[in-house]
Design an enzyme around this catalytic site. Structure first.
Site, PDB file in Angstrom:
ATOM      1  N   ASP A  28       0.856  -1.187   0.000  1.00 25.61           N
ATOM      2  CA  ASP A  28       0.000   0.000   0.000  1.00 25.61           C
ATOM      3  C   ASP A  28       0.890   1.234   0.000  1.00 25.61           C
ATOM      4  O   ASP A  28       2.016   1.203   0.527  1.00 25.61           O
ATOM      5  CB  ASP A  28      -0.931   0.010   1.217  1.00 25.61           C
ATOM      6  N   THR A  69     -13.219  -5.613  -8.837  1.00 27.40           N
ATOM      7  CA  THR A  69     -14.288  -5.717  -9.829  1.00 27.40           C
ATOM      8  C   THR A  69     -13.995  -4.728 -10.950  1.00 27.40           C
ATOM      9  O   THR A  69     -13.978  -3.521 -10.733  1.00 27.40           O
ATOM     10  CB  THR A  69     -15.653  -5.415  -9.192  1.00 27.40           C
ATOM     11  N   GLU A 117     -14.150 -11.472  -7.094  1.00 26.64           N
ATOM     12  CA  GLU A 117     -14.477 -11.827  -5.706  1.00 26.64           C
ATOM     13  C   GLU A 117     -15.987 -11.793  -5.517  1.00 26.64           C
ATOM     14  O   GLU A 117     -16.697 -11.025  -6.162  1.00 26.64           O
ATOM     15  CB  GLU A 117     -13.769 -10.892  -4.725  1.00 26.64           C
ATOM     16  N   ARG A 157     -19.406 -11.093   0.682  1.00 27.79           N
ATOM     17  CA  ARG A 157     -20.491 -10.296   1.264  1.00 27.79           C
ATOM     18  C   ARG A 157     -19.984  -9.664   2.552  1.00 27.79           C
ATOM     19  O   ARG A 157     -19.532 -10.375   3.452  1.00 27.79           O
ATOM     20  CB  ARG A 157     -21.699 -11.182   1.557  1.00 27.79           C
ATOM     21  N   GLY A 195     -37.377  -2.730   1.951  1.00 26.78           N
ATOM     22  CA  GLY A 195     -36.700  -1.779   2.827  1.00 26.78           C
ATOM     23  C   GLY A 195     -36.436  -0.465   2.131  1.00 26.78           C
ATOM     24  O   GLY A 195     -37.228  -0.010   1.298  1.00 26.78           O
ATOM     25  N   CYS A 245     -20.590  -2.227  -3.372  1.00 24.56           N
ATOM     26  CA  CYS A 245     -20.650  -3.083  -4.567  1.00 24.56           C
ATOM     27  C   CYS A 245     -21.865  -2.818  -5.443  1.00 24.56           C
ATOM     28  O   CYS A 245     -21.724  -2.445  -6.613  1.00 24.56           O
ATOM     29  CB  CYS A 245     -20.628  -4.557  -4.153  1.00 24.56           C
ATOM     30  N   LYS A 284     -22.228   0.675  -7.304  1.00 24.98           N
ATOM     31  CA  LYS A 284     -21.120   0.871  -8.242  1.00 24.98           C
ATOM     32  C   LYS A 284     -21.179  -0.123  -9.398  1.00 24.98           C
ATOM     33  O   LYS A 284     -21.013   0.243 -10.561  1.00 24.98           O
ATOM     34  CB  LYS A 284     -19.789   0.731  -7.492  1.00 24.98           C
ATOM     35  N   LYS A 334     -25.774  -2.067   5.782  1.00 32.14           N
ATOM     36  CA  LYS A 334     -26.368  -3.315   6.232  1.00 32.14           C
ATOM     37  C   LYS A 334     -25.677  -3.709   7.530  1.00 32.14           C
ATOM     38  O   LYS A 334     -24.647  -3.109   7.896  1.00 32.14           O
ATOM     39  CB  LYS A 334     -26.240  -4.409   5.169  1.00 32.14           C
TER      40      LYS A 334
END
Length: 453
Positions: free
Chosen positions: A30, A122, A153, A156, A258, A265, A268, A325
């Protein structure tokens, strides 16, 4: 195997830790020295249940290390995972600048030994081809100096460790049998339960993640449209969901009404897939409808609040839940933040609580509110409680505390956590999504609930 992960975001940290847990030597790279120092000390920079134990153990046993030196990581690794940001641009397309900048840096580091470059982020269809072309333009030969593999990938947030350690499927995109075999060997310990490793071409592999997330987002938007129909037709979306979900072709997952989907994810990826379709001159009508429904769905609870109170000036609302979530500290594209900003812009005061998302929400929210580390503190002197995230600790509240702390017993439930008849029986005004409003009952008329309040 010797692995390098370039980028230490959510996907990078979870994936690197899982591979290290399986005995691989993993180096994470990084550019942020402070972040590298923190990670090297065994301190995670994300919240993900179950990750901490594996993370600390892998560092302690020397299988996981962190550096800012890209060349050092590349020199001692055979497989290089690109786990870099691909944020959405204004037109919805994925920004590949981080991926391509690193690719250009790698070119000078791969002259002497063969490397497999794996896109774990992604990325849009055709990204592997772009990486390959960029490296070949630097004089490197595909299949000799390097191979490019797509390996999407399917993590979740909130259950990512389990998802990685026991994947339902592993998708590998490459047309080179040798690279495919190397990746098979890497993933074989994770699929001993019989779940498949699926090898395909790079472009199909790149599309799998977008197609999966687009379909799941469609299920969410569909059930929210059904919920809106239920409200005007006098039906109950929970009953409808139960009836639908028993059909094995449909299933129950992602059929919960809801405030709409959020996170890093779905928003986007759905936008990126729609943009990709447009680039190929294809009008993806269903996907456009999914985005429109999700955008509008955030207004559902706000409309109920405005209809109930009218002018919101000087009204105070306690908010439970800020993350998009439960079991994550991720507040990106969270409907809760949008709702809070709308309330404040209409003159309301807000005090909010979340078990894990407070720090990120403080950085992301564009308006001034009060924050609390105690869920019951947000109730005091508030005109109503608004539930935005379905954390487990919200599912069985002390109703007597709610009733005694709120100015009036009013609950707006954006996640349908409670039974309307039960809550009305406790004397609360209760508003939810896709279910009919129940008039609050007097406690003396419902003695069975007296003990609860």
């Amino acid at each position: 195997m010797k692995l390098a992960f370039i980028g230490t975001g959510y996907v990078g940290l979870v994936s690197a830790t899982a591979f290290a847990e399986m005995g691989n030597d993993v180096t994470c790279v990084d550019v942020d020295q402070k972040k590298v120092d923190k990670l090297s000390q065994g301190k995670l920079t994300i919240y993900e249940p179950g990750l901490d134990e594996l993370f600390v153990r892998s560092i302690r046993e020397g299988r996981l290390c962190f550096t800012t030196n890209l060349e050092e990581a590349v020199s001692k690794s055979t497989i290089l995972f690109l786990t870099l940001p691909t944020p959405p641009q204004e037109d919805g397309s994925a920004d590949l600048s981080y991926v391509m900048n690193v690719t250009n840096q790698l070119a000078a580091m791969m002259i002497d030994s063969y490397k497999v470059i794996v896109t774990k982020s992604t990325v849009p269809v055709g990204t592997a081809d772009k990486i390959r072309a960029a490296l070949e333009a630097k004089g490197l030969k595909s299949g000799f100096h390097f191979d490019v593999v797509s390996n999407p990938e399917f993590l979740r947030e909130g259950s990512a460790v389990q998802d990685f350690m026991k994947p339902e499927r592993v998708v590998i995109g490459t047309r080179n049998p040798a690279a495919a075999e190397l990746m098979r060997n890497l993933y074989e310990p994770f699929v001993r339960n019989g779940n498949p490793i699926i090898v395909m071409d790079e472009r199909s592999s790149e599309l799998v993640k977008y197609a999966s997330n687009g379909f799941l987002a469609m299920k969410i938007s569909f059930i929210n449209e059904i919920a809106n129909l239920c409200e005007v037709a006098g039906a109950d979306v929970e009953r409808v969901r139960q009836g639908m979900g028993k059909d094995s072709r449909i299933g129950t997952q992602f059929l919960y009404a809801g405030l709409g989907y959020g996170g890093s994810c779905f928003p986007k990826d759905v936008k990126a897939l729609a943009r990709t379709s447009k680039e190929f001159d294809y009008n993806f009508q269903i996907l456009n409808a999914v985005m429109n429904v999700n955008e509008k769905q955030r207004e559902n609870l706000l409309t109920k609040v405005v209809e109930r109170f009218g002018d919101l000036k000087d009204k105070q609302f306690g908010v439970w839940g800020l993350s998009f979530k439960p079991n994550t500290d991720d507040v990106r594209e969270s409907p809760a933040l949008w709702l809070i900003e709308e309330l404040v812009n209409r003159g309301a005061k807000v005090i909010a609580y979340d078990p894990e998302g407070l720090e990120n929400a403080m950085k992301s929210l564009k308006v001034e509110i009060k924050w609390s580390t105690d869920r019951n503190d947000v109730l005091v002197n508030s005109d109503a409680l608004i539930v935005c995230t379905e954390w487990n600790e919200f599912k069985t509240p002390d109703w007597s505390v709610l009733k005694n702390s709120l100015k009036s017993p009013i609950v707006f439930d954006g996640r349908n956590l409670f039974d309307p008849h039960f809550v009305a029986g406790l004397g609360f005004e209760y508003y939810s999504i896709g279910r009919q409003y129940q008039e609050p009952k007097k406690i003396e008329d419902t003695p069975v609930y007296k003990i609860a309040v």
